[in-house]
Structures are given as structure tokens and as C-alpha cells.
Design an enzyme around this catalytic site. Structure first.
Site, short mmCIF file in Angstrom:
data_model
loop_
_atom_site.label_atom_id
_atom_site.label_comp_id
_atom_site.label_asym_id
_atom_site.label_seq_id
_atom_site.Cartn_x
_atom_site.Cartn_y
_atom_site.Cartn_z
N HIS A 61 -7.24 8.96 0.24
CA HIS A 61 -7.75 8.16 -0.23
C HIS A 61 -9.46 8.00 0.39
O HIS A 61 -9.16 8.34 1.60
CB HIS A 61 -7.05 7.03 0.20
CG HIS A 61 -6.64 7.18 1.90
ND1 HIS A 61 -5.86 8.35 2.08
CD2 HIS A 61 -7.06 6.21 2.60
CE1 HIS A 61 -5.83 7.62 3.43
NE2 HIS A 61 -6.63 7.11 3.96
N LEU A 62 -10.24 6.82 -0.32
CA LEU A 62 -11.47 6.80 0.29
C LEU A 62 -11.53 5.00 0.77
O LEU A 62 -11.03 4.22 -0.20
CB LEU A 62 -12.78 7.22 -0.72
CG LEU A 62 -14.07 7.10 -0.78
CD1 LEU A 62 -14.50 8.12 0.62
CD2 LEU A 62 -14.95 7.32 -1.60
N HIS A 63 -11.71 4.91 1.87
CA HIS A 63 -11.98 3.52 2.50
C HIS A 63 -13.38 3.42 1.98
O HIS A 63 -14.05 3.95 2.34
CB HIS A 63 -12.08 3.61 3.86
CG HIS A 63 -10.39 4.24 4.35
ND1 HIS A 63 -9.49 2.98 4.96
CD2 HIS A 63 -10.65 5.04 4.74
CE1 HIS A 63 -8.73 3.75 5.32
NE2 HIS A 63 -8.47 5.30 5.43
N GLY A 100 -8.09 11.90 11.50
CA GLY A 100 -7.25 10.55 11.69
C GLY A 100 -6.43 10.02 10.85
O GLY A 100 -6.21 8.96 10.46
N GLN A 101 -5.93 10.99 9.28
CA GLN A 101 -5.50 10.49 8.24
C GLN A 101 -3.62 9.92 8.79
O GLN A 101 -2.94 10.86 9.27
CB GLN A 101 -5.87 11.40 7.50
CG GLN A 101 -5.27 11.05 5.60
CD GLN A 101 -5.10 12.31 4.76
OE1 GLN A 101 -5.37 13.63 5.21
NE2 GLN A 101 -4.80 12.19 3.89
N ASP A 152 -6.77 -2.60 1.59
CA ASP A 152 -5.76 -2.74 2.05
C ASP A 152 -5.48 -3.45 2.97
O ASP A 152 -5.74 -4.56 2.93
CB ASP A 152 -7.26 -1.81 3.45
CG ASP A 152 -6.19 -1.24 4.36
OD1 ASP A 152 -7.21 -0.09 4.45
OD2 ASP A 152 -5.88 -1.23 5.63
N ILE A 153 -4.07 -3.24 3.33
CA ILE A 153 -2.82 -4.30 4.37
C ILE A 153 -3.79 -4.76 5.51
O ILE A 153 -3.61 -6.25 5.71
CB ILE A 153 -2.31 -3.68 4.17
CG1 ILE A 153 -0.55 -4.54 4.04
CG2 ILE A 153 -1.13 -2.93 5.59
CD1 ILE A 153 0.35 -4.81 3.51
P1 5GP Z 1 -5.90 6.26 6.80
O1 5GP Z 1 -5.55 6.42 8.18
O2 5GP Z 1 -4.85 7.33 6.50
O3 5GP Z 1 -7.06 7.13 6.66
O4 5GP Z 1 -5.59 4.77 6.37
C1 5GP Z 1 -4.51 4.72 5.60
C2 5GP Z 1 -4.77 3.60 5.52
O5 5GP Z 1 -3.76 2.62 4.42
C3 5GP Z 1 -5.09 2.12 6.55
O6 5GP Z 1 -6.27 1.65 6.82
C4 5GP Z 1 -3.86 1.21 6.43
O7 5GP Z 1 -4.37 -0.75 6.74
C5 5GP Z 1 -2.82 0.99 5.03
N1 5GP Z 1 -2.50 0.94 4.01
C6 5GP Z 1 -1.30 1.89 4.76
N2 5GP Z 1 -0.20 1.17 4.29
C7 5GP Z 1 -0.17 0.06 3.14
C8 5GP Z 1 -0.08 -0.25 2.25
O8 5GP Z 1 1.36 -0.61 2.32
N3 5GP Z 1 -0.58 -1.53 1.48
C9 5GP Z 1 -2.35 -1.16 1.34
N4 5GP Z 1 -2.86 -2.60 0.40
N5 5GP Z 1 -2.71 -1.05 2.44
C10 5GP Z 1 -1.78 0.17 3.45
#
Ligand code: 5GP
Length: 124
Positions: A108-110, A101-102, A38-39
Site C-alpha cells: 500500500h502507498l500512503h 514499520g509495515q 485510512d481508518i
Molecule cells: P502500515 O503501517 O502497514 O504502513 O499501514 C497500515 C495502515 O492501514 C495504517 O495507517 C492503518 O491505520 C490502516 N488500516 C489498518 N486496518 C485498516 C482497516 O481495516 N481499514 C482501513 N481503511 N485502514 C486500515
């Protein structure tokens, strides 16, 4: 029962990563899945595992992906856990749609670990 909208936006950031338009720090790539860091990590280990197919969410993937993709995804998760020494424990989270909160509309799975992750979520 209302029908959930699983329409997929191919301009989302993870679709662009899968097309090679945006770089990523890959942990593991399999036939149908990709795992990358994750970034904006929220723990010492914070990896995202995504299917290569166009699925918006966990429930979309679970309902419609062929068995081969489902197995590949979960085996990818298991390999990532082993590779990153998450044996002591980790948290897997899948934020789903607006109320969940997506932010990125590609399933994606964190995978979060490397420290004690505390209780599941903040109580009300
Ligand atoms: P969500 O909030 O949709 O569950 O999680 C999205 C995740 O994607 C966030 O934790 C965010 O930091 C990550 N993310 C967003 N843009 C990028 C990117 O360009 N590269 C990477 N590696 N992660 C990203």
C-alpha cells in the site's frame, strides 16, 4: 545477495477489504487498484492506494507485477491526487517489512496531505 521472502498471507486486512469482507471508504476503484481512506488518518487527507493483486510490498510489486498493473496503480495515484486537490503537495510513503514499520502485509502507498507535511522523517 539474499533472496527476499515475498510470500503472501491472504488473511491480511487489505485482502479482506478487496474480497468485500470488510467495508472501506473508497476514493477510487480501477481495473487493478483500489484507493480508500485510512481508518486512522494522520493528516487531513490520508488515503491508501493498493493493487488488487497479491503483492506484499513495494519491491515485490515493482519486481513482479505485469506492466498493465504497474501503470494502472500509478495512474490511480495520479487520479486520487487530482480528485482530492493535492496539487499544492503531498507525501507518499510505503512502509516496507519489519524494519520499515509495515503493519499490513499487502502493498500500500500512503498518500498524506491537506496540510504542510514538514520534513521527510525525524532525524537520528
Ligand atoms: P502500515 O503501517 O502497514 O504502513 O499501514 C497500515 C495502515 O492501514 C495504517 O495507517 C492503518 O491505520 C490502516 N488500516 C489498518 N486496518 C485498516 C482497516 O481495516 N481499514 C482501513 N481503511 N485502514 C486500515
Amino acid at each position: 545477495m539474499t533472496q527476499t521472502d515475498f510470500s503472501y498471507d491472504p488473511t491480511n486486512i487489505f485482502a479482506r477489504i478487496l474480497r468485500g469482507e470488510i467495508p472501506n471508504k473508497t476514493v477510487l476503484e480501477t481495473a487493478h487498484s483500489l484507493a480508500f481512506h485510512d481508518i486512522r488518518p494522520l493528516a487531513p487527507v490520508h488515503v491508501l492506494v493498493i493493487p488488487k493483486g497479491a503483492y506484499v510490498s513495494l519491491d515485490h510489486f515493482s519486481a513482479e507485477a505485469p506492466a498493465e498493473e504497474l501503470v494502472d496503480f500509478h495512474r490511480c495515484v495520479a487520479q486520487v491526487v487530482a480528485m482530492l486537490d493535492l496539487g499544492p503537495g503531498f507525501r507518499a510513503i510505503s512502509n516496507t517489512r519489519e524494519a520499515g514499520g509495515q503493519e499490513v502485509p499487502h502493498y500500500h502507498l500512503h498518500i498524506l496531505g491537506g496540510r504542510h507535511m514538514g520534513r521527510m522523517i525525524q532525524p537520528e
